[in-house]
Design a protein around this motif. Structure first.
Motif, PDB file in Angstrom:
ATOM      1  N   THR A  59      -7.389  10.200  -1.536  1.00 37.44           N
ATOM      2  CA  THR A  59      -8.360   9.192  -1.980  1.00 37.44           C
ATOM      3  C   THR A  59      -9.526   9.845  -2.704  1.00 37.44           C
ATOM      4  O   THR A  59      -9.979   9.356  -3.752  1.00 37.44           O
ATOM      5  N   ASN A  73      -9.264  -1.162  -0.553  1.00 37.49           N
ATOM      6  CA  ASN A  73      -7.815  -0.992  -0.543  1.00 37.49           C
ATOM      7  C   ASN A  73      -7.416   0.249   0.248  1.00 37.49           C
ATOM      8  O   ASN A  73      -6.492   0.226   1.064  1.00 37.49           O
ATOM      9  N   ARG A  74      -8.134   1.361   0.008  1.00 37.02           N
ATOM     10  CA  ARG A  74      -7.793   2.594   0.711  1.00 37.02           C
ATOM     11  C   ARG A  74      -8.138   2.516   2.197  1.00 37.02           C
ATOM     12  O   ARG A  74      -7.467   3.138   3.024  1.00 37.02           O
ATOM     13  N   THR A  88      -3.305   2.330  -7.555  1.00 33.98           N
ATOM     14  CA  THR A  88      -4.451   1.502  -7.916  1.00 33.98           C
ATOM     15  C   THR A  88      -5.086   1.922  -9.234  1.00 33.98           C
ATOM     16  O   THR A  88      -5.986   1.247  -9.718  1.00 33.98           O
ATOM     17  N   GLY A 127      -4.429  11.413   3.561  1.00 35.69           N
ATOM     18  CA  GLY A 127      -4.846  10.201   2.851  1.00 35.69           C
ATOM     19  C   GLY A 127      -6.278  10.277   2.362  1.00 35.69           C
ATOM     20  O   GLY A 127      -6.603   9.833   1.255  1.00 35.69           O
ATOM     21  N   LEU A 134       0.819  -1.212   0.000  1.00 36.14           N
ATOM     22  CA  LEU A 134       0.000   0.000   0.000  1.00 36.14           C
ATOM     23  C   LEU A 134       0.852   1.262   0.000  1.00 36.14           C
ATOM     24  O   LEU A 134       0.352   2.353   0.256  1.00 36.14           O
ATOM     25  N   ALA A 188      -5.256   0.921   3.723  1.00 33.70           N
ATOM     26  CA  ALA A 188      -4.129   1.857   3.771  1.00 33.70           C
ATOM     27  C   ALA A 188      -4.291   2.842   4.929  1.00 33.70           C
ATOM     28  O   ALA A 188      -3.325   3.138   5.645  1.00 33.70           O
ATOM     29  N   PRO A 201      -2.947   6.174  -3.428  1.00 33.75           N
ATOM     30  CA  PRO A 201      -4.107   5.899  -4.284  1.00 33.75           C
ATOM     31  C   PRO A 201      -3.755   5.765  -5.765  1.00 33.75           C
ATOM     32  O   PRO A 201      -4.413   5.040  -6.492  1.00 33.75           O
TER      33      PRO A 201
END
Length: 700
Positions: free
Chosen positions: A442, A406-407, A383, A438, A376, A410, A380
């Protein structure tokens, strides 16, 4: 960078005695400033990219050679199969020659015994074995939900079928009961439906040309197993016994050889030149032509229109792209095939099944790329590649869910990696910077990936995800700020920092301030009540030791400091009439001055935490704190008998009534935006008859 310099650098890095630490040490000693290091870094980066490209070309070349070798082996297998078939036919022909030389009496005796004679001109129909097999296939596949298209495939026939038990490959744990259907060109796996006896549900379809069969050595209690390999995965099945396992292995290999031979023959027939048709003979038998026409039509329907070379090689090209992680190239091939099929004839069922299997494999690889178990560190943007290809494959909803999952992993990992050290406020600054940065990245990446028609209804999923992410943040925040060890002042500063970071998200239309307040409301309410109890207990303790004596500050500096503190509390003008009249003496008690500073301080810190939902709690707590002092003054006035002390108590009561209570009211109204009736009522209570010096009633 010159070729000679690049060659020397390559040889230095590839040498067997190369030590990275020594190399970096020498480089830092020999370099002249930051510019030399940057240039050397660029040379190493260029060399790394060149090495990666070379490795990619070698992998691609080796993979192509592997595919070509596999094709040649398949061709050789088909040729050996054809040779064996020809030898068998020759043997049967040689064995049938003596029968043709038998005397006619043999034929007569055969007829007399009731056996049917097979003369060359006989029109006796052949046994309907093919029709029987087709009926059997139809009967079986009708019991499998989701495989109706297989019934419409021309030339499809059932070779073998039976029950199996599937096991997990890593831990050899039993997964499920399945039923395998081996067809002429593919293997169908169906799962049992416990609630419906004799009925199955479609699970997977594997073309035989991409399937490898491996015998699994018996290791009690795990025995009678074999493994099926399909790039990029494998599945393990257990047969009922050793005999059934052996039958599965044999029929699978025979079906693969037969399929390879049929395809080889079709390719040879397509490549061979066709002779011109013979002239029409008017005396030909029309009945023979009518009898051959349905068979010819059936063969033409099975053969179908000839597909271009790139279409026939598309499954193998997709395998190469998936192996090289060239996801964009794989999706480009699928788009090209889709355009070709829309503009031309429909694809053969065999090709469609093979391509669908590759699409499933590509989807699985892309899903794995977005799984939380992957690295990770790329943020972002890492991905974007997998997400964009899933969207192109029509899997936008799945891509959205995987991206947000996924985020979430993370964000959770970033919060866990924060070291809890130093002051609480320093930790909260780090936590807010990591979390909200983050969250902002995202949201921006989500807007980039799912903007326009691709996003569909995914924005609601982003909002739900953001609310859950704020919940993770609040858990970490409250665990450090509201653990009972921090003062209300520290808690107020931490909440202020979190609110400031939360407001910055409003620029993207993602305002989570209300969510943050709602999640922190319980902890803030508890902190206010807890600190109120501390203030009340401290006031009661001072009241119990009250001697009602004037304050002696001893030095002019101490008096000046107290004047400044009273000015900051908003009671400066009212305090001046009691200070400095007699050297460093103040005409107020220590208890009243301490109460003033602590009450105003409590109000200031509480207003930093204020939100409409906390209005009642804050007001009730403030009134309770003020009543502790006012009731103590009222009690002292009623109990004191000394006229001098009683006058001094009344002087402190006047200060509370004329200076402290109005200052608290103004401060509360400025912070909240509206006056508080409960604070106004404190100056009009019945007990103020004794405290209020402006009252017309005499003091009791």
């Amino acid at each position: 960078m010159s070729d000679g310099g690049a060659g020397r650098l390559r040889r230095q890095l590839e040498s067997s005695g190369f030590e990275a630490r020594l190399y970096v040490k020498q480089l830092s000693q020999q370099s002249d400033g930051d510019r030399d290091l940057q240039e050397h870094r660029q040379r190493i980066q260029a060399l790394a990219e060149e090495t990666a490209q070379s490795l990619k070309r070698n992998v691609y070349q080796n993979y192509r050679q592997f595919i070509e070798t596999a094709r040649e082996i398949s061709y050789l297998e088909s040729e050996m199969y054809q040779l064996s078939h020809l030898l068998t036919e020759q043997k049967s022909s040689l064995e049938s020659i003596p029968l043709a030389l038998l005397p006619a009496s043999s034929s007569s005796s055969s007829a007399a015994s009731g056996q049917p004679s097979e003369e060359p001109g006989s029109d006796a129909p052949a046994p309907p074995a093919e029709d029987g097999r087709q009926r059997t296939l139809t009967t079986l596949l009708e019991k499998v939900e989701g495989c109706r298209p297989l019934l419409d495939t021309p030339g499809q026939r059932l070779v073998y079928n039976g029950d199996l038990v599937e096991y997990e490959a890593d831990h050899m744990a039993q997964l499920q009961r399945v039923h395998g259907f081996l067809l002429s060109d593919c293997l169908l796996v169906a799962t049992w439906l416990p609630q419906r006896r004799g009925v199955y549900r479609f699970n997977a379809l594997y073309p035989l040309d991409g399937l490898a069969v491996v015998n699994v050595k018996d290791n009690p209690p795990m025995k009678d197993m074999f493994k099926l390999l399909m790039f990029p995965e494998g599945r393990i099945f257990q047969a009922e016994n050793a005999k059934v396992k052996r039958e599965w292995l044999e029929v699978l290999e025979e079906a693969k050889r037969a399929l390879a031979g049929e395809r080889r023959l079709r390719q040879q027939e397509a490549a061979a030149p066709r002779p011109p048709p013979p002239p029409a003979d008017p005396f030909d038998d029309d009945d023979d032509d009518d009898r051959r026409r349905p068979e010819r039509r059936r063969r033409e329907a099975e053969a179908g229109p000839a597909a271009p070379d790139w279409v026939r090689e598309l499954p193998e090209d997709l395998d190469v792209c998936i192996a090289q992680r060239d996801f964009e190239g794989a999706v480009d091939l699928l788009d090209r095939l889709d355009r070709h099929l829309r503009a031309g004839p429909p694809a053969l069922p065999e090709l469609r099944a093979r391509v669908d299997e590759r699409v499933r494999q590509l989807t699985d690889v892309l899903v794995f790329e977005l799984s939380p178990g992957r690295s990770l560190r790329g943020g972002p943007r890492a991905t974007r590649r997998a997400v964009s290809q899933l969207i192109r494959l029509g899997q936008g909803t799945k891509a959205c869910g995987l991206f947000l999952r996924n985020r979430a992993a993370a964000v959770r990992g970033a919060i866990r990696q924060l070291r809890i050290e130093g002051s609480t406020l320093l930790y909260i600054h780090k936590l807010c910077r990591v979390f909200f940065t983050g969250l902002l990245e995202t949201a921006r990446e989500f807007e980039t990936d799912f903007a326009g028609a691709h996003g569909g209804g995914c924005y609601s999923a982003l909002v739900v995800w953001a609310r859950a992410a704020v919940g993770l943040f609040v858990d970490a925040f409250s665990g450090r700020v509201f653990d009972g060890k921090e003062s209300l002042s520290t808690a107020a500063e931490c909440v202020k920092v979190a609110r400031e970071h939360c407001r910055r998200l409003g620029a993207l239309g993602l305002d989570l301030t209300f969510v943050l307040h709602a999640l922190l409301l319980k902890d803030i309410r508890g902190a206010l009540r807890g600190y109120k109890e501390i203030v009340v207990e401290a006031a009661k303790h001072r009241n119990s030791e009250e001697m009602w004596r004037r304050m002696n500050l001893l030095t002019p500096e101490a008096l000046a400091k107290l004047r400044e503190e009273m000015r900051q509390c908003g009671v400066g003008p009212g305090f001046e009439q009691y200070a400095g009249q007699d050297a460093c003496w103040v005409g107020l008690s220590y208890t009243v001055v301490a109460f003033t500073k602590q009450t105003v301080g409590f109000l200031d810190e509480a207003l930093k935490l204020y939100c409409p939902e906390l209005h009642t709690v804050l007001l009730e707590s403030l009134v309770e704190v003020i009543l502790v002092a006012l009731q103590h003054v009222d009690y002292s006035l009623r109990c004191e008998q000394d006229p001098d002390k009683k006058a001094f108590i009344l002087q402190n009561a006047t200060f509370l009534y004329q200076a402290v209570l109005p200052a608290v009211e103004r401060r509360f109204e400025d912070g909240v935006g509206r006056p508080a009736r409960q604070l106004q009522d404190l100056r009009s209570g019945a007990w103020l008859v004794r405290v209020n010096p402006e009252s017309t009633t005499s003091v009791v």
